[in-house]
Design a protein around this motif. Structure first.
Motif, PDB file in Angstrom:
ATOM      1  N   LEU A  28       0.849  -1.196   0.000  1.00  0.00           N
ATOM      2  CA  LEU A  28       0.000   0.000   0.000  1.00  0.00           C
ATOM      3  C   LEU A  28       0.882   1.242   0.000  1.00  0.00           C
ATOM      4  N   CYS A  29       0.636   2.128  -0.969  1.00  0.00           N
ATOM      5  CA  CYS A  29       1.405   3.377  -1.012  1.00  0.00           C
ATOM      6  C   CYS A  29       0.807   4.370  -0.020  1.00  0.00           C
ATOM      7  N   THR A  30       1.641   4.869   0.879  1.00  0.00           N
ATOM      8  CA  THR A  30       1.160   5.767   1.931  1.00  0.00           C
ATOM      9  C   THR A  30       0.922   7.177   1.402  1.00  0.00           C
ATOM     10  N   LYS A  31       1.353   7.441   0.150  1.00  0.00           N
ATOM     11  CA  LYS A  31       1.146   8.778  -0.397  1.00  0.00           C
ATOM     12  C   LYS A  31      -0.093   8.822  -1.298  1.00  0.00           C
ATOM     13  N   CYS A  32      -0.157   7.909  -2.286  1.00  0.00           N
ATOM     14  CA  CYS A  32      -1.251   7.993  -3.263  1.00  0.00           C
ATOM     15  C   CYS A  32      -2.325   6.934  -3.029  1.00  0.00           C
ATOM     16  N   GLY A  33      -2.096   5.988  -2.128  1.00  0.00           N
ATOM     17  CA  GLY A  33      -3.104   4.979  -1.838  1.00  0.00           C
ATOM     18  C   GLY A  33      -3.109   3.793  -2.786  1.00  0.00           C
TER      19      GLY A  33
ATOM     20  N   LEU B  33       6.302   3.929  -0.116  1.00  0.00           N
ATOM     21  CA  LEU B  33       6.063   4.737  -1.308  1.00  0.00           C
ATOM     22  C   LEU B  33       6.171   3.865  -2.552  1.00  0.00           C
ATOM     23  N   CYS B  34       5.171   3.993  -3.424  1.00  0.00           N
ATOM     24  CA  CYS B  34       5.203   3.246  -4.679  1.00  0.00           C
ATOM     25  C   CYS B  34       6.295   3.843  -5.585  1.00  0.00           C
ATOM     26  N   PRO B  35       6.647   3.141  -6.673  1.00  0.00           N
ATOM     27  CA  PRO B  35       7.731   3.648  -7.525  1.00  0.00           C
ATOM     28  C   PRO B  35       7.476   5.081  -8.043  1.00  0.00           C
ATOM     29  N   GLU B  36       6.222   5.399  -8.392  1.00  0.00           N
ATOM     30  CA  GLU B  36       5.930   6.746  -8.903  1.00  0.00           C
ATOM     31  C   GLU B  36       6.120   7.800  -7.809  1.00  0.00           C
ATOM     32  N   CYS B  37       5.634   7.486  -6.602  1.00  0.00           N
ATOM     33  CA  CYS B  37       5.694   8.461  -5.520  1.00  0.00           C
ATOM     34  C   CYS B  37       7.096   8.603  -4.949  1.00  0.00           C
ATOM     35  N   SER B  38       7.957   7.627  -5.168  1.00  0.00           N
ATOM     36  CA  SER B  38       9.302   7.730  -4.579  1.00  0.00           C
ATOM     37  C   SER B  38      10.298   8.329  -5.564  1.00  0.00           C
TER      38      SER B  38
HETATM   39 ZN    ZN Z   1       2.096   6.205  -4.643  1.00  0.00          ZN
END
Ligand code: ZN
Ligand code: MN
Length: 133
Positions: free
Chosen positions: A87-92, A127-132
């Protein structure tokens, strides 16, 4: 992933068929509201109550999974067999992880909690790859 039966062979009502199709065709884990919006495009007369009841039925009959993290709406999962999520803590963003937990970890968790184990799920948060980027 286990092979999926053809939707048409499951003997479902039209509404349940459409809802299962929406869940299987999504590349995300949808909430009931998102499923309702997509189902309406295919079956304009469908009500939220029908979607809700169909989700309960499809879950209880093992066609879909349901994931909830305590807060926020449940999300529904085309993969009904046991698996874990990140689960990405930034974008969900929520993605499937098909990894095998070592028996040691499972046994330790059961011992630690003194619970009689029925199932165990792992949720990786970060963080998912996009958010990181
Ligand atoms: Zn994300
Ligand atoms: Mn999943």
């Amino acid at each position: 992933m286990s092979s999926r039966e053809n939707i048409k062979d499951l003997g479902l009502t039209k509404q349940r068929e459409v809802i299962l199709q929406v869940i299987r065709e999504a590349d995300e884990h949808l909430t009931a509201n998102e499923i309702f919006d997509k189902a309406k495009q295919l079956l304009p007369g469908i009500s939220f109550a029908t979607v809700y009841n169909s989700l309960r039925f499809l879950k209880e009959s093992g066609h879909i999974g349901e994931i909830s993290f305590g807060n926020g709406a449940s999300r529904f999962d085309a993969m009904a067999s046991r698996h874990d999520h990140a689960l990405c803590t930034k974008c969900g963003k929520l993605v499937d992880m098909e990894i095998e937990l070592p028996n040691e970890v499972i046994n330790f968790a059961a011992q630690f909690s003194k619970f009689k184990l029925e199932s165990i799920e792992l949720t990786l948060r970060g963080l998912c790859p996009e958010c990181s980027k």
